[in-house]
Enzyme design. Structure first.
Site, PDB file in Angstrom:
ATOM      1  N   ARG A  78       6.585  -0.641  -9.536  1.00 40.06           N
ATOM      2  CA  ARG A  78       6.309   0.250  -8.549  1.00 40.06           C
ATOM      3  C   ARG A  78       7.125  -0.334  -7.347  1.00 40.06           C
ATOM      4  NH1 ARG A  78       0.588   2.694  -7.069  1.00 40.06           N
ATOM      5  NH2 ARG A  78       2.125   4.051  -5.923  1.00 40.06           N
TER       6      ARG A  78
ATOM      7  N   CYS B 216      -0.551  -1.668  -0.281  1.00 41.47           N
ATOM      8  CA  CYS B 216      -0.273  -1.532  -1.653  1.00 41.47           C
ATOM      9  C   CYS B 216       0.128   0.193  -1.712  1.00 41.47           C
ATOM     10  CB  CYS B 216      -1.963  -1.575  -2.242  1.00 41.47           C
ATOM     11  SG  CYS B 216      -2.959  -0.758  -1.319  1.00 41.47           S
TER      12      CYS B 216
END
Length: 276
Positions: A172, A231
């Site tokens: 990601r 995050c």
């Protein structure tokens, strides 16, 4: 005080004269609600707290899991029996993200005696209970701001002149995949530091010296203004902040994280394996 506690120490304290309030915060990203698992068996006396509904505000411009309203959060904690001076132990199913989120929120709102059960429910070897407790209401009154935070502007500044860690999976970070947010990639200048590398095969945090070596290798330096962390939506990032504390560093969470950053098309996005 160490931010984590072993299952054996938790069992001993629970049987002692000053037992901690136990919070069960089992949760899975995109998964089913954790309450049925809680009702099927939990640590004796533990109260269930829902991450999506009680440890976060409504999703929106601030991201998928923005910080909850402090007064609403305080009401949830009081209902669970949390007092100003009562010790608290939080646990989840073993991944550690949700427990770290609850730990961070309590610390951010001024509670000083809160720990995460290392390894989560999987580490518990004692009996489980199906009895739903109804504790006396606690007197905890949140005072937000006890821990520092970042917004989008200050996160970008950390990436330029300090150290900003991206706690998501490496794929990601690189932008290879993005299953949730508007666009893949990372904040320019951020360093990839997946939370999976904070723990061993059983989901327990690595020893302090190994965590310190890990973060030093990523660029963390003692005595700085802190290490920025983000995050996807401010949940797994709390796990990284906890790991940094074990290692002797100060982690500074960007609660909005990638879900907030990427929602604004005017913000720059970097891709690939290296900071830009």
């Amino acid at each position: 005080m160490k931010p984590i506690i072993t299952a054996s120490a938790c069992a001993s304290e629970s049987a002692g004269p000053r037992p901690p309030v136990l919070l069960d915060v089992r949760w899975q990203l995109g998964g089913p609600n954790g309450r049925p698992d809680y009702e099927a068996g939990h640590l004796p006396g533990a109260v269930y707290v829902d991450l999506d509904e009680e440890l976060a505000g409504p999703a929106g411009d601030g991201g998928r899991h923005p910080l909850p309203d402090p007064e609403a959060f305080g009401a949830v904690m009081r209902r669970a029996g949390v007092g100003q001076d009562t010790p608290v132990v939080v646990y989840d199913g073993g991944q550690g993200w949700a427990a770290a989120r609850a730990w961070w929120l309590l610390r951010w709102t001024g509670h000083t005696d809160v720990r995460v059960l290392d390894g989560g429910l999987a580490a518990w070897t004692g009996d489980l209970s199906t009895e739903i407790p109804h504790p006396d209401e606690g007197d905890f009154r949140p005072k937000p701001g006890a821990l520092p935070t970042l917004d989008a502007e200050s996160a970008a500044a950390f990436a330029r002149s300090g150290l900003l860690l991206d706690a998501r999976a490496a794929e990601r970070y690189r932008g290879d995949v993005e299953p949730i947010d508007r666009v893949g990639g990372h904040i320019p200048g951020a360093v990839s530091a997946p939370t999976t590398e904070n723990v061993d095969a059983d989901g327990r945090y690595l020893p302090a010296d190994r965590l310190a070596a890990r973060f030093a290798g990523l660029g963390a330096e003692a005595g700085t203004e802190g290490v920025g962390v983000y995050c996807g939506s401010g949940v797994s990032g709390a796990h990284e902040v906890l790991a940094l504390e074990i290692a002797g560093f100060t982690g500074v969470l960007y609660p909005g994280s990638w879900s907030e950053w990427s929602s604004d098309p005017s913000r720059p996005v970097a891709t690939g394996p290296e900071p830009q």
